[in-house]
Design a protein around this motif. Sequence first.
Motif, PDB file in Angstrom:
ATOM      1  N   ARG A  31      10.381  -2.325  -2.820  1.00  0.00           N
ATOM      2  CA  ARG A  31      11.887  -1.637  -3.291  1.00  0.00           C
ATOM      3  C   ARG A  31      11.601  -0.304  -3.861  1.00  0.00           C
ATOM      4  O   ARG A  31      12.612   0.433  -3.536  1.00  0.00           O
ATOM      5  CB  ARG A  31      12.030  -2.574  -5.003  1.00  0.00           C
ATOM      6  CG  ARG A  31      12.170  -4.122  -4.626  1.00  0.00           C
ATOM      7  CD  ARG A  31      12.519  -4.765  -5.658  1.00  0.00           C
ATOM      8  NE  ARG A  31      12.634  -6.188  -5.605  1.00  0.00           N
ATOM      9  CZ  ARG A  31      13.594  -6.726  -4.963  1.00  0.00           C
ATOM     10  NH1 ARG A  31      14.683  -5.968  -4.660  1.00  0.00           N
ATOM     11  NH2 ARG A  31      13.640  -8.201  -5.082  1.00  0.00           N
ATOM     12  N   ASP A  32      10.719   0.321  -4.184  1.00  0.00           N
ATOM     13  CA  ASP A  32      10.726   1.498  -4.673  1.00  0.00           C
ATOM     14  C   ASP A  32       9.489   2.125  -3.725  1.00  0.00           C
ATOM     15  O   ASP A  32       8.256   1.777  -3.910  1.00  0.00           O
ATOM     16  CB  ASP A  32      10.034   1.981  -6.008  1.00  0.00           C
ATOM     17  CG  ASP A  32      10.161   3.292  -6.281  1.00  0.00           C
ATOM     18  OD1 ASP A  32      10.514   4.436  -5.538  1.00  0.00           O
ATOM     19  OD2 ASP A  32       9.845   3.539  -7.528  1.00  0.00           O
ATOM     20  N   VAL A  33       9.921   3.198  -2.845  1.00  0.00           N
ATOM     21  CA  VAL A  33       8.992   3.634  -1.728  1.00  0.00           C
ATOM     22  C   VAL A  33       8.620   5.116  -2.062  1.00  0.00           C
ATOM     23  O   VAL A  33       7.762   5.670  -1.254  1.00  0.00           O
ATOM     24  CB  VAL A  33       9.639   3.416  -0.167  1.00  0.00           C
ATOM     25  CG1 VAL A  33       9.821   1.911  -0.055  1.00  0.00           C
ATOM     26  CG2 VAL A  33      10.828   4.051  -0.216  1.00  0.00           C
ATOM     27  N   SER A  34       9.105   5.853  -2.851  1.00  0.00           N
ATOM     28  CA  SER A  34       9.110   7.009  -3.137  1.00  0.00           C
ATOM     29  C   SER A  34       7.480   7.515  -3.207  1.00  0.00           C
ATOM     30  O   SER A  34       6.884   8.341  -2.773  1.00  0.00           O
ATOM     31  CB  SER A  34      10.039   7.652  -4.469  1.00  0.00           C
ATOM     32  OG  SER A  34       9.473   6.881  -5.540  1.00  0.00           O
ATOM     33  N   ALA A  35       7.065   6.732  -4.164  1.00  0.00           N
ATOM     34  CA  ALA A  35       5.354   6.993  -4.413  1.00  0.00           C
ATOM     35  C   ALA A  35       4.628   6.831  -3.398  1.00  0.00           C
ATOM     36  O   ALA A  35       3.695   7.439  -3.140  1.00  0.00           O
ATOM     37  CB  ALA A  35       4.988   6.225  -5.838  1.00  0.00           C
ATOM     38  N   LEU A  36       4.887   5.609  -2.518  1.00  0.00           N
ATOM     39  CA  LEU A  36       4.139   5.117  -1.415  1.00  0.00           C
ATOM     40  C   LEU A  36       4.315   6.077  -0.504  1.00  0.00           C
ATOM     41  O   LEU A  36       3.274   6.550   0.418  1.00  0.00           O
ATOM     42  CB  LEU A  36       4.740   3.813  -0.840  1.00  0.00           C
ATOM     43  CG  LEU A  36       4.282   2.482  -1.791  1.00  0.00           C
ATOM     44  CD1 LEU A  36       5.093   1.232  -1.021  1.00  0.00           C
ATOM     45  CD2 LEU A  36       2.851   2.174  -1.421  1.00  0.00           C
ATOM     46  N   ILE A  37       5.624   6.587  -0.189  1.00  0.00           N
ATOM     47  CA  ILE A  37       5.666   7.783   0.926  1.00  0.00           C
ATOM     48  C   ILE A  37       5.135   9.137   0.577  1.00  0.00           C
ATOM     49  O   ILE A  37       4.324   9.977   1.536  1.00  0.00           O
ATOM     50  CB  ILE A  37       7.371   8.023   1.059  1.00  0.00           C
ATOM     51  CG1 ILE A  37       7.654   6.732   2.032  1.00  0.00           C
ATOM     52  CG2 ILE A  37       7.322   9.127   2.071  1.00  0.00           C
ATOM     53  CD1 ILE A  37       9.522   6.775   1.955  1.00  0.00           C
ATOM     54  N   SER A  38       4.850   9.446  -0.720  1.00  0.00           N
ATOM     55  CA  SER A  38       4.406  10.842  -1.045  1.00  0.00           C
ATOM     56  C   SER A  38       2.834  10.782  -1.165  1.00  0.00           C
ATOM     57  O   SER A  38       2.205  11.718  -0.998  1.00  0.00           O
ATOM     58  CB  SER A  38       5.020  11.484  -2.490  1.00  0.00           C
ATOM     59  OG  SER A  38       4.819  10.209  -3.537  1.00  0.00           O
ATOM     60  N   ARG A  40       1.053   7.718   0.053  1.00  0.00           N
ATOM     61  CA  ARG A  40       0.287   7.128   1.026  1.00  0.00           C
ATOM     62  C   ARG A  40      -0.467   6.007   0.019  1.00  0.00           C
ATOM     63  O   ARG A  40      -1.635   5.216   0.633  1.00  0.00           O
ATOM     64  CB  ARG A  40      -0.388   7.808   1.841  1.00  0.00           C
ATOM     65  CG  ARG A  40       0.500   8.544   2.757  1.00  0.00           C
ATOM     66  CD  ARG A  40       1.523   7.936   3.425  1.00  0.00           C
ATOM     67  NE  ARG A  40       0.699   7.111   4.517  1.00  0.00           N
ATOM     68  CZ  ARG A  40       1.674   6.549   5.326  1.00  0.00           C
ATOM     69  NH1 ARG A  40       3.039   6.361   5.315  1.00  0.00           N
ATOM     70  NH2 ARG A  40       0.947   5.541   6.166  1.00  0.00           N
ATOM     71  N   GLN A  41      -0.449   5.586  -1.137  1.00  0.00           N
ATOM     72  CA  GLN A  41      -1.274   4.684  -1.812  1.00  0.00           C
ATOM     73  C   GLN A  41      -0.292   3.866  -3.040  1.00  0.00           C
ATOM     74  O   GLN A  41       0.663   4.558  -3.530  1.00  0.00           O
ATOM     75  CB  GLN A  41      -2.456   5.095  -2.457  1.00  0.00           C
ATOM     76  CG  GLN A  41      -2.204   6.173  -3.577  1.00  0.00           C
ATOM     77  CD  GLN A  41      -3.558   6.738  -4.163  1.00  0.00           C
ATOM     78  OE1 GLN A  41      -4.412   6.022  -4.200  1.00  0.00           O
ATOM     79  NE2 GLN A  41      -3.720   8.072  -4.505  1.00  0.00           N
ATOM     80  N   ALA A  48      -6.948   3.331  -2.384  1.00  0.00           N
ATOM     81  CA  ALA A  48      -6.815   2.711  -1.218  1.00  0.00           C
ATOM     82  C   ALA A  48      -5.518   3.417  -0.286  1.00  0.00           C
ATOM     83  O   ALA A  48      -4.243   3.106  -0.838  1.00  0.00           O
ATOM     84  CB  ALA A  48      -6.464   1.371  -1.395  1.00  0.00           C
ATOM     85  N   PHE A  49      -5.700   4.194   0.725  1.00  0.00           N
ATOM     86  CA  PHE A  49      -4.841   4.766   1.220  1.00  0.00           C
ATOM     87  C   PHE A  49      -4.438   3.918   2.465  1.00  0.00           C
ATOM     88  O   PHE A  49      -5.093   3.397   3.250  1.00  0.00           O
ATOM     89  CB  PHE A  49      -5.250   6.200   1.595  1.00  0.00           C
ATOM     90  CG  PHE A  49      -5.544   7.213   0.280  1.00  0.00           C
ATOM     91  CD1 PHE A  49      -4.419   8.006  -0.001  1.00  0.00           C
ATOM     92  CD2 PHE A  49      -6.659   7.175   0.030  1.00  0.00           C
ATOM     93  CE1 PHE A  49      -4.519   8.803  -1.279  1.00  0.00           C
ATOM     94  CE2 PHE A  49      -7.032   7.904  -1.353  1.00  0.00           C
ATOM     95  CZ  PHE A  49      -5.940   8.773  -1.601  1.00  0.00           C
ATOM     96  N   LEU A  50      -2.976   4.239   2.649  1.00  0.00           N
ATOM     97  CA  LEU A  50      -2.154   3.463   3.920  1.00  0.00           C
ATOM     98  C   LEU A  50      -2.508   4.323   4.834  1.00  0.00           C
ATOM     99  O   LEU A  50      -2.286   5.574   4.975  1.00  0.00           O
ATOM    100  CB  LEU A  50      -0.792   3.537   3.635  1.00  0.00           C
ATOM    101  CG  LEU A  50      -0.274   2.427   2.420  1.00  0.00           C
ATOM    102  CD1 LEU A  50       1.191   2.887   2.147  1.00  0.00           C
ATOM    103  CD2 LEU A  50      -0.484   1.122   2.744  1.00  0.00           C
ATOM    104  N   PRO A  51      -2.974   3.684   6.331  1.00  0.00           N
ATOM    105  CA  PRO A  51      -3.128   4.379   7.441  1.00  0.00           C
ATOM    106  C   PRO A  51      -2.034   4.924   8.098  1.00  0.00           C
ATOM    107  O   PRO A  51      -0.894   4.413   7.825  1.00  0.00           O
ATOM    108  CB  PRO A  51      -3.952   3.344   8.283  1.00  0.00           C
ATOM    109  CG  PRO A  51      -4.442   2.266   7.461  1.00  0.00           C
ATOM    110  CD  PRO A  51      -3.672   2.306   6.174  1.00  0.00           C
ATOM    111  N   ASN A  52      -2.113   5.821   9.109  1.00  0.00           N
ATOM    112  CA  ASN A  52      -0.853   6.334   9.540  1.00  0.00           C
ATOM    113  C   ASN A  52      -0.002   5.194  10.521  1.00  0.00           C
ATOM    114  O   ASN A  52       1.282   5.368  10.929  1.00  0.00           O
ATOM    115  CB  ASN A  52      -1.197   7.673  10.656  1.00  0.00           C
ATOM    116  CG  ASN A  52      -1.864   8.711   9.957  1.00  0.00           C
ATOM    117  OD1 ASN A  52      -1.338   8.927   8.747  1.00  0.00           O
ATOM    118  ND2 ASN A  52      -2.910   9.303  10.529  1.00  0.00           N
ATOM    119  N   LEU A  53      -0.790   4.321  10.815  1.00  0.00           N
ATOM    120  CA  LEU A  53      -0.009   3.158  11.582  1.00  0.00           C
ATOM    121  C   LEU A  53       0.815   2.366  10.488  1.00  0.00           C
ATOM    122  O   LEU A  53       1.675   1.392  11.054  1.00  0.00           O
ATOM    123  CB  LEU A  53      -1.101   2.223  12.200  1.00  0.00           C
ATOM    124  CG  LEU A  53      -1.570   2.754  13.543  1.00  0.00           C
ATOM    125  CD1 LEU A  53      -2.831   1.673  14.018  1.00  0.00           C
ATOM    126  CD2 LEU A  53      -0.803   3.014  14.543  1.00  0.00           C
TER     127      LEU A  53
END
Length: 317
Positions: A31-38, A40-41, A48-53
């Motif tokens: 729902r809220d992607v601002s923190a995820l995008i900035s 990557r966790q 735990a960081f989200l890979p580029n894929l």
Amino acid sequence: MSIAVVGGGAFGTALAISMAQSGAEVMLWARDVSALISTRQSVHLPGAFLPNLVSISSKLEDVAKANAILLAIPMQSLSIVLTQISSTLEGKRLIACCKGVDLSTLTGPTKVIENIKPLSIPAILTGPSFAADIAKGLPTALTLACCDDAVGQSLQKQLSTPSFRLYRSTDVVGAELGGALKNVVAIACGACVGRGMGDSARAALMTRGFAEMVKLATHLGSKPDTMTGLSGMGDLALTCMSEQSRNFRFGLSIGRQEEFDASVTVEGVKTAEAVTRLAHQVGLDMPICKMVYNLSTKRVSVKTAIQALLSRPLKEE
């Protein structure tokens, strides 16, 4: 085949990381992607960081583009999110990654999926796992249950990774109830430990709680062997023995008479209520589940609940 993960909490994020680390392209919806995008966790899974894929979206229409959709959202929110997806999701594989019983229908997640998206193919992913372990790539084994075994085999190959091992089953009812009921027993065990009753009492609660799990599951058509597998006994052991479990920690807080963080989702609370109603509906006696329902809603004290269980008639095991 593409993969979408619905839910930016700890488990959804961990699944996205695990799938991407094995080379799959994954879309993570939140729902809220601002923190995820900035960053990557996820705030729910720090470090735990989200890979580029992994791509990130807050648009549910993007979910419909994937062939396999992992629904890592709380059980009581499942029907709401599915209704908000405008696509019929015809032919899509919808894999529930939530554990519980829906309060409105008293059914498990695959039946909820079937009712709302009847043209999709429902399945469930469940078993002993902590999000932090999955994200770190630590060895984890889960049950993937689907009534269509051919679809189950396809999903098993698509979603398994070197450290994330899936065992296939067609016993959807058993897999669902194992994952749901173990949370209720974990609350009971947490309350027992928090009250200072010792590990022997915890072992007794786990054993008798497991008996209740088997009783309800087989009554509703599950195979008895399913409860002795990963989605039953395996998940029960992990959840009742570790403070990483939110349900166990919630039980601890009850036993210690401490406040619990209301922002933390504890699936076992709503499950205890739903299972108590379901057991009454089908005429089964499930005293531990009923006790947890009464405890979690503050209908009784820990002392009263324990006395009620200990005063039950002696009988053959």
